[in-house]
Design a protein around this motif. Structure first.
Motif, PDB file in Angstrom:
ATOM      1  N   ASN A   1      -8.687  -6.062   4.071  1.00  0.00           N
ATOM      2  CA  ASN A   1      -7.651  -5.175   3.219  1.00  0.00           C
ATOM      3  C   ASN A   1      -6.801  -6.474   2.301  1.00  0.00           C
ATOM      4  OD1 ASN A   1      -5.982  -5.716   5.350  1.00  0.00           O
ATOM      5  ND2 ASN A   1      -5.540  -3.896   6.325  1.00  0.00           N
TER       6      ASN A   1
ATOM      7  N   GLN B   1      -6.803  -6.966  -1.403  1.00  0.00           N
ATOM      8  CA  GLN B   1      -6.340  -5.709  -2.071  1.00  0.00           C
ATOM      9  C   GLN B   1      -4.461  -6.163  -2.140  1.00  0.00           C
ATOM     10  OE1 GLN B   1      -7.399  -2.157  -1.146  1.00  0.00           O
ATOM     11  NE2 GLN B   1      -6.489  -0.961  -3.031  1.00  0.00           N
TER      12      GLN B   1
ATOM     13  N   LEU C   1       1.123  -1.430   0.044  1.00  0.00           N
ATOM     14  CA  LEU C   1      -0.027  -0.164  -0.136  1.00  0.00           C
ATOM     15  C   LEU C   1       1.015   1.190  -0.100  1.00  0.00           C
ATOM     16  CD1 LEU C   1      -3.042  -1.164   2.147  1.00  0.00           C
ATOM     17  CD2 LEU C   1      -3.520  -0.736   0.644  1.00  0.00           C
TER      18      LEU C   1
ATOM     19  N   MET D   1      -5.910   0.836   8.852  1.00  0.00           N
ATOM     20  CA  MET D   1      -7.419   1.051   7.447  1.00  0.00           C
ATOM     21  C   MET D   1      -8.460   1.751   8.331  1.00  0.00           C
ATOM     22  SD  MET D   1      -9.367  -2.288   5.785  1.00  0.00           S
ATOM     23  CE  MET D   1     -10.390  -1.601   4.548  1.00  0.00           C
TER      24      MET D   1
ATOM     25  N   THR E   1     -15.272  -4.911   6.101  1.00  0.00           N
ATOM     26  CA  THR E   1     -14.456  -5.115   5.121  1.00  0.00           C
ATOM     27  C   THR E   1     -13.476  -5.889   5.581  1.00  0.00           C
ATOM     28  OG1 THR E   1     -13.467  -3.442   3.987  1.00  0.00           O
ATOM     29  CG2 THR E   1     -13.528  -3.035   6.494  1.00  0.00           C
TER      30      THR E   1
ATOM     31  N   TYR F   1      -5.724   2.027  -1.303  1.00  0.00           N
ATOM     32  CA  TYR F   1      -7.137   1.878  -0.870  1.00  0.00           C
ATOM     33  C   TYR F   1      -8.130   2.438  -1.521  1.00  0.00           C
ATOM     34  CZ  TYR F   1      -5.798   0.140   3.509  1.00  0.00           C
ATOM     35  OH  TYR F   1      -5.470  -1.548   4.808  1.00  0.00           O
TER      36      TYR F   1
ATOM     37  N   SER G   1      -4.425  -3.315   9.637  1.00  0.00           N
ATOM     38  CA  SER G   1      -6.204  -3.238   9.671  1.00  0.00           C
ATOM     39  C   SER G   1      -6.099  -2.586  10.593  1.00  0.00           C
ATOM     40  CB  SER G   1      -6.456  -4.434  10.183  1.00  0.00           C
ATOM     41  OG  SER G   1      -6.385  -5.726   9.787  1.00  0.00           O
TER      42      SER G   1
END
Length: 380
Positions: free
Chosen positions: A315, A318, A16, A333, A313, A27, A330
């Motif tokens: 991540n 992704q 990321l 995020m 949700t 994101y 997390s």
């Protein structure tokens, strides 16, 4: 939970990116960051994160360390700089890793098989404890220095431990997190042996939180993340931890999880504390992209929240699964969603986005049936 613990600094390094603006932009791109290397899907560090890491790897005193330790140094330096702790070195450190120095260990073992001897550095540079120890050396910390491995919930366990030291009055500040560099042939081979590694050829190699998938789709990633924790009323706070829970369930097999994920249920219930299920706006799931693992956690969430399941949700679709460091990604995020007041969706669920973002629960679960849940909110 009375007297919340504040997160006063945070740094991650992953596919990321390595600063929060880059991470948020990644994101928002809504595309996955997984690539195929030697026929295997993986998530490698972003170019900017790699460039900075290469600089650390060339520092003479750190050249013999594993990439796991290099990642920990990268993130701990950035978190320490943001924390404002400069001049105050009485802080504790707890950095964990599920796999540890797996790349270096594999290299030393290959050398041993060929040469029938090993380097004198093979033992000290592959012990799990050297990750936190080198960070303490680098930052000149004078507090307690701890390393541990509790599989994929390692980073959140590190946060729990730091919170315990602060709440127990044994330390006023703690750095906690996880580091993982598992993109090695043997580690990927182990995941393949479990028959959980992704063979997907479609738009999404990892289909974490897709309850309709017909095959396992876990993808490994390299990453690290650190948070700085403080009690009381610090001058600066990115967010606060207002609830925590942990649990372990008895298992018949070390790599399995019960169909209703009892350990996750217990951890979430404990983290809720006096809050009502309706108070939770989002759950960031652990869901690694496996059929049984994703479904077990989903069933656990439904058991706790009944007919009012929060928005869900993750991540991992992704950025893949960074094992012991994944919980920290997390946490980041969740804090970013709270800061921007914007829900980050997954492409596999048809759900109504929350109208507000006030309280976010983060789950992590690991081999052996251990789970941790943390409840985040904006700083007051």
């Amino acid at each position: 939970m009375h007297d919340p613990i504040h997160i006063t600094a945070l740094s991650t390094s992953s596919a990321l990116g390595h600063n929060r603006q880059d991470v948020w932009n990644s994101y928002k791109s809504r595309g996955h960051l997984l690539t195929s290397v030697d026929g295997n899907w993986v998530a490698q560090l972003s170019d900017t994160a790699t460039k900075e890491l290469n600089t650390i790897q060339q520092e003479s005193q750190y050249r013999t360390l594993d990439k796991t330790a290099h990642l920990a140094l990268q993130c701990s330096r950035a978190a320490f700089k943001e924390s404002g702790w400069n001049g105050d070195f009485n802080f504790g450190i707890n950095i964990g890793s599920s796999r540890g120095a797996t790349g270096l260990f594999e290299q030393y073992y290959d050398d041993f098989k060929q040469l029938k001897k090993v380097s004198p550095l093979s033992s000290p540079s592959t012990t799990l404890g050297n990750i936190s120890s080198w960070v303490a050396h680098d930052l000149k910390s004078r507090g307690p220095v701890i390393s541990h491995s509790i599989t994929c919930s390692t980073a959140l366990h590190a946060i729990l431990n730091g919170m315990a030291w602060i709440k127990g009055g044994l330390s006023t500040k703690f750095m906690a997190g996880g580091a993982e560099a598992p993109l090695t042939p043997f580690t990927i081979g182990q995941m393949k042996a479990l028959k959980i590694y992704s063979k997907e050829n479609g738009s999404y190699p990892c289909r974490a939180l897709d309850m309709t998938k017909m095959q396992n789709t876990m993808v490994l990633s390299e990453a690290a993340g650190m948070v700085c924790l403080e009690g009381g009323q610090p001058n600066h706070s990115l967010g606060q931890i207002i609830g925590f829970g942990y649990a372990t369930e008895p298992l018949a097999h070390g790599a399995s999880l019960s169909s209703n994920a009892q350990c996750i249920q217990d951890a979430m219930a404990m983290a809720l504390g006096e809050f009502k299920p309706d108070d939770i706006d989002v759950v960031i799931t652990h869901t690694p992209g496996t059929i049984k693992g994703d479904l077990a956690e989903y069933e656990a969430i439904k058991s706790i929240f009944k007919n009012k399941v929060p928005a869900l949700t993750t991540n991992k679709w992704q950025v893949g699964h960074s094992l012991g460091a994944s919980g920290l990604l997390s946490i980041e995020m969740g804090l970013l969603m709270l800061e921007h007041q914007e829900f980050l969706e997954v492409p596999f669920l048809d759900q109504e986005p929350p109208s507000k973002l006030s309280k976010i629960m983060v789950n992590a679960v690991g081999f052996g049936g251990n789970a941790v849940s943390l409840l985040l909110s904006k700083a007051q």
